[in-house]
Design a protein around this motif. Structure first.
Motif, PDB file in Angstrom:
ATOM      1  N   ASN A  31       0.517  -0.769  -0.317  1.00 13.87           N
ATOM      2  CA  ASN A  31       0.032  -0.275   0.200  1.00 13.87           C
ATOM      3  C   ASN A  31       0.580   1.272   0.073  1.00 13.87           C
ATOM      4  O   ASN A  31       0.734   2.655  -0.945  1.00 13.87           O
ATOM      5  N   SER A  34       2.495   1.915  -3.119  1.00 12.58           N
ATOM      6  CA  SER A  34       1.364   2.365  -4.170  1.00 12.58           C
ATOM      7  C   SER A  34       1.267   3.679  -3.946  1.00 12.58           C
ATOM      8  O   SER A  34       0.832   4.925  -4.598  1.00 12.58           O
ATOM      9  N   ASN A 322      -3.233   7.654  -5.116  1.00  7.05           N
ATOM     10  CA  ASN A 322      -3.306   6.209  -5.189  1.00  7.05           C
ATOM     11  C   ASN A 322      -4.635   5.904  -3.868  1.00  7.05           C
ATOM     12  O   ASN A 322      -4.279   6.323  -3.086  1.00  7.05           O
ATOM     13  N   ILE A 324      -5.411   3.067  -1.479  1.00  4.68           N
ATOM     14  CA  ILE A 324      -4.665   1.684  -0.961  1.00  4.68           C
ATOM     15  C   ILE A 324      -5.193   0.835  -1.027  1.00  4.68           C
ATOM     16  O   ILE A 324      -7.222   0.862  -1.223  1.00  4.68           O
ATOM     17  N   GLN A 325      -5.292  -0.691  -0.944  1.00  2.00           N
ATOM     18  CA  GLN A 325      -6.421  -1.475  -1.473  1.00  2.00           C
ATOM     19  C   GLN A 325      -6.462  -2.198   0.528  1.00  2.00           C
ATOM     20  O   GLN A 325      -6.060  -2.251   0.938  1.00  2.00           O
ATOM     21  N   ASN A 329     -12.394  -5.725   1.244  1.00  2.00           N
ATOM     22  CA  ASN A 329     -12.164  -6.205   0.303  1.00  2.00           C
ATOM     23  C   ASN A 329     -11.892  -7.058  -0.541  1.00  2.00           C
ATOM     24  O   ASN A 329     -12.159  -7.847  -0.900  1.00  2.00           O
ATOM     25  N   GLU A 330     -10.381  -7.479   0.569  1.00  2.00           N
ATOM     26  CA  GLU A 330      -9.776  -8.364  -0.649  1.00  2.00           C
ATOM     27  C   GLU A 330     -10.291 -10.313   0.145  1.00  2.00           C
ATOM     28  O   GLU A 330     -10.419 -10.953  -0.534  1.00  2.00           O
ATOM     29  N   GLN A 333     -13.396 -10.467  -2.292  1.00  2.00           N
ATOM     30  CA  GLN A 333     -12.934 -11.459  -3.261  1.00  2.00           C
ATOM     31  C   GLN A 333     -12.800 -12.310  -3.375  1.00  2.00           C
ATOM     32  O   GLN A 333     -13.046 -13.506  -3.944  1.00  2.00           O
TER      33      GLN A 333
END
Length: 717
Positions: A31, A34, A322, A324-325, A329-330, A333
């Motif tokens: 992250n 990114s 940007n 971040i992830q 959510n990960e 998924q």
């Protein structure tokens, strides 16, 4: 838990936790990489160190100062002026009842150099005003329950939000700030927070949230609000991210605030002329609570591991930021089934249908048997076996406990083998009765509370004021007690003193007042004072024997964080013959049992005197003083195993002196001691707190050899 974890997952808990830390570090490093694809916003620290938790702050361009409320380790929460040029801090005044994170609600009147703030921020807030130059404060409204303060110079009024019965009410407080006026109460499930007033007083901006979790930045016109129109315009929809601390610029053209909209808390700027929201920072750890300074500069709070650091940063839109992830959510998924693992929204609950009946509540009618279990307790030096029954009601305003046990040992007289106990509590009243009363903790150590004979006592306690929070305790109370004893062998309060008469009646009255405070991260109170006044009047064989004593403790912070110095004093006088044990005060010992449930630092109590035997020192009057130095605790990151580990250890050093029978030179005694106690905080089975204490003291007295005492005690639960 650790064994079951390994059985289920085939992996030790320590190994799994270490692997999780390594994985998360890799995840967060990605992250950060990114975010760093685009220039990180530069900033200049204003202070040399982070300042812990910081409230909303205000910039004074005349003095180039920043006014804020601070709550950080090693210092009592306070209002402060921060010099922007040098970073120097000046304390304006103490803050009572600070919140852990937002500290307090704060508003500033620049023309009058007045700060408005709330105390008791975890309960019914009091509204105060303080003069910045002099530090003089005054109470405006007691129990106002008003926070989220905002001030407008247009009419010198103060605005805020009042919470009551689950509803949020916008209120206005005109000068002289002694009463508030209701402007609008929002429907249940809707709230506003972080309000700000424009420089001309015409607009009010706020964050708005609904029960669904959706949040937006809104504006309202104060003229319409005062006319009863609570309509608002949405400036920006932040969806499920919170818009925080949005405040007007000095010219009223912009709003500056922060949000986690991109996954990192960045500064956002709303432009009224273009009706656009822009991001003005690209942060790594997060910027919070911006304060406009000039057209090209902002002050913001940068998050660090030691709290917020005030920084200066440019008021400039970055090239790109940007997102971040998100770990959540990960997970979704990879495991879509988790999306169904959610609680239905509260809006789906029809509260009216849950209402079944209305009737007066009777505590006695609702009191039921809640538990019955076997017990073991100590009686003198023997063991008793028995049963305890407990009755209580759902709201726990009253409870009844009955115990019965028997000592089976034959060398206990028949008249003392049966032990009965009754404890009843109703509101502020307590009633206690004993017959050869036993005590579980008498099984472990020198302090004995079991007594031969029978007794009954009625106790009443009333709080005159009560303000308890994570940062302080401010209260006053009085108590009354009426008690009678029969079949006495030892004095009711002093285990090693033989009773001169087997019946006694007592009437006790006491008053207690305290103002104690502790900094963020403290284990206990580190500053303040406590005063007690106690009168004990006994009627022995038809003769009244009054006693009066007072205690006063005073503590101060030392320059080393979480280290404090305390002066503890006590004095007492009894009217009665010195030969009558009922007319004497007695002192001695640490007072802890090997296994105990009471306060573990009992050397602080007035009747304790480590280094000599329990009740060894006695007299009809006394003066006592103790100096205690509490050292900073040692905190352990990893000491032990999941089933038993140690969180911290702390050492206290003390020295006491006592003089008894001051009015009689032949019977006067002077005793002094020097000692210390180290306490280890232990956690059993992951969540049960205990304290292991080791103490040592030596006592000296004229014409007597040095006496020593060693103490070990485990305070459970």
């Amino acid at each position: 838990y650790a064994l079951q974890f390994k059985n289920v997952f085939g992996l030790g808990l320590d190994q799994a936790w270490s692997e999780w830390i390594r994985w998360e570090q890799q995840f967060q490093r990605a992250n950060l990489d990114s975010l760093r694809l685009y220039p990180i916003t530069p900033y200049r620290p204003i202070t040399a160190t982070a300042l812990g938790s910081i409230s909303r702050s205000y910039y004074d361009p005349v003095g180039n100062k920043l006014y804020a409320a601070l709550n950080y380790p090693g210092e009592i929460p306070h209002l402060a002026a921060i010099d922007i040029a040098t970073g120097a801090l000046r304390k304006i005044g103490a803050l009572r009842g600070a919140s852990t994170f937002f500290v307090t609600s704060l508003a500033y009147d620049p023309a009058g150099q007045q700060l408005f703030f709330a105390t008791k921020n975890s309960s019914w807030r009091d509204l105060y005003q303080i003069d910045v130059p002099t530090g003089r404060s005054r109470l405006l409204i007691k129990n106002a329950r008003i926070g989220d303060l905002a001030f407008t110079q247009a009419d010198q009024s103060l605005w805020g939000l009042r919470h009551d019965l689950g509803l949020v009410t916008l209120v206005r407080i005109p000068p002289p700030y002694r009463e508030w006026n209701q402007i609008v109460t929002f429907p249940y499930g809707q709230e506003i927070y972080d309000i700000s007033l424009s420089p001309d007083g015409k607009l009010l901006a706020a964050s708005h949230t609904e029960a669904s979790g959706r949040q937006k930045l809104i504006k309202m016109e104060t003229a319409k609000l005062l006319a009863g129109d609570s309509s608002f315009a949405v400036l920006y929809n932040f969806e499920f991210s919170s818009p925080e601390s949005f405040t007007f610029s000095h010219d009223g053209k912009y709003l500056f605030g922060s949000s986690y909209y991109s996954g990192v808390s960045n500064i956002y700027r709303y432009d009224f002329s273009r009706s656009e929201m822009e991001i003005v920072s690209n942060a790594e750890t997060g910027f919070f609570r911006p304060v406009p300074v000039s057209e090209d500069s902002l002050i913001a709070m940068c998050y660090t591991g030691k709290g917020f650091l005030p920084v200066m940063l440019p008021n400039r839109k970055p090239d790109y930021v940007n997102a971040i992830q998100f770990l959540g959510n990960e997970v979704i998924q990879r495991h879509p089934e988790f999306e169904n693992w959610k609680i239905p929204p509260p809006t789906g609950i029809v509260l009216d249908s849950m209402h079944t009946t209305t009737q007066p509540y009777s505590m006695l009618a609702h009191t039921k048997l809640s538990s019955v279990y076997p017990i073991i307790e100590g009686y003198k030096d023997y063991t008793a076996l028995g049963l305890r029954m407990r009755f209580d009601n759902p709201i726990r305003l009253s409870e009844l406990s009955l115990t019965a046990s028997v000592t089976p040992q034959k060398n206990v007289p028949d008249a003392e083998r049966l032990h009965l106990g009754l404890d009843f509590r109703y509101w502020q009243f307590k009633f206690q009765a004993r017959y050869n009363g036993g005590n579980f903790y008498d099984l472990f150590g020198p302090t004995k509370r079991s007594r031969k004979g029978y007794s009954a006592a009625l106790h009443y306690q009333k709080y005159l004021s009560f303000d308890q929070s994570s940062t302080g305790s401010y209260s006053s109370n009085y108590h009354l007690e009426l008690a009678g004893y029969g079949g006495l062998e030892k004095l009711p309060q002093f285990q090693n003193v033989a009773a001169s008469f087997d019946k006694a009646f007592y009437f006790d009255a006491g008053y207690n007042q305290q103002a104690l405070a502790k900094p963020l991260g403290a284990l206990e109170f580190e500053k303040g004072w406590r005063w007690q006044l106690h009168s004990e009047n006994s009627l022995i064989n038809g003769k009244l024997l009054p006693q009066l004593r007072t205690n006063f403790d005073y503590g101060m912070l030392l320059p080393v964080p979480h280290s404090s110095l305390w002066l503890r004093s006590a004095a007492g006088y009894a009217w009665g013959e010195r030969e009558n044990p009922f007319a004497n005060f007695y002192f001695g010992g640490f007072g802890n049992n090997w296994i105990d449930h009471l306060a573990y630092q009992r050397f602080r109590e007035y009747e304790s005197f480590p280094g000599v035997e329990i009740n060894d020192i006695g007299g009809t009057n006394f003066g006592k003083m103790m100096l205690e130095w509490t050292l900073p605790p040692l905190r352990f990151r990893r000491l032990g195993m999941p089933a038993l580990y140690c969180r911290w250890a702390r050492l206290a050093l003390f020295s006491s002196g006592i003089v008894i029978n001051l009015d009689s030179a032949p019977q006067r005694r002077k005793v002094a001691n020097l000692g210390g106690q180290i306490d280890f905080n232990l956690v059993l089975f992951s969540n049960l707190n205990s304290t292991l204490s080791l103490g040592y003291a030596g006592a000296v007295e004229e014409n007597r050899r040095l006496r020593r005492e060693f103490m070990i005690s485990l305070k459970i639960l």
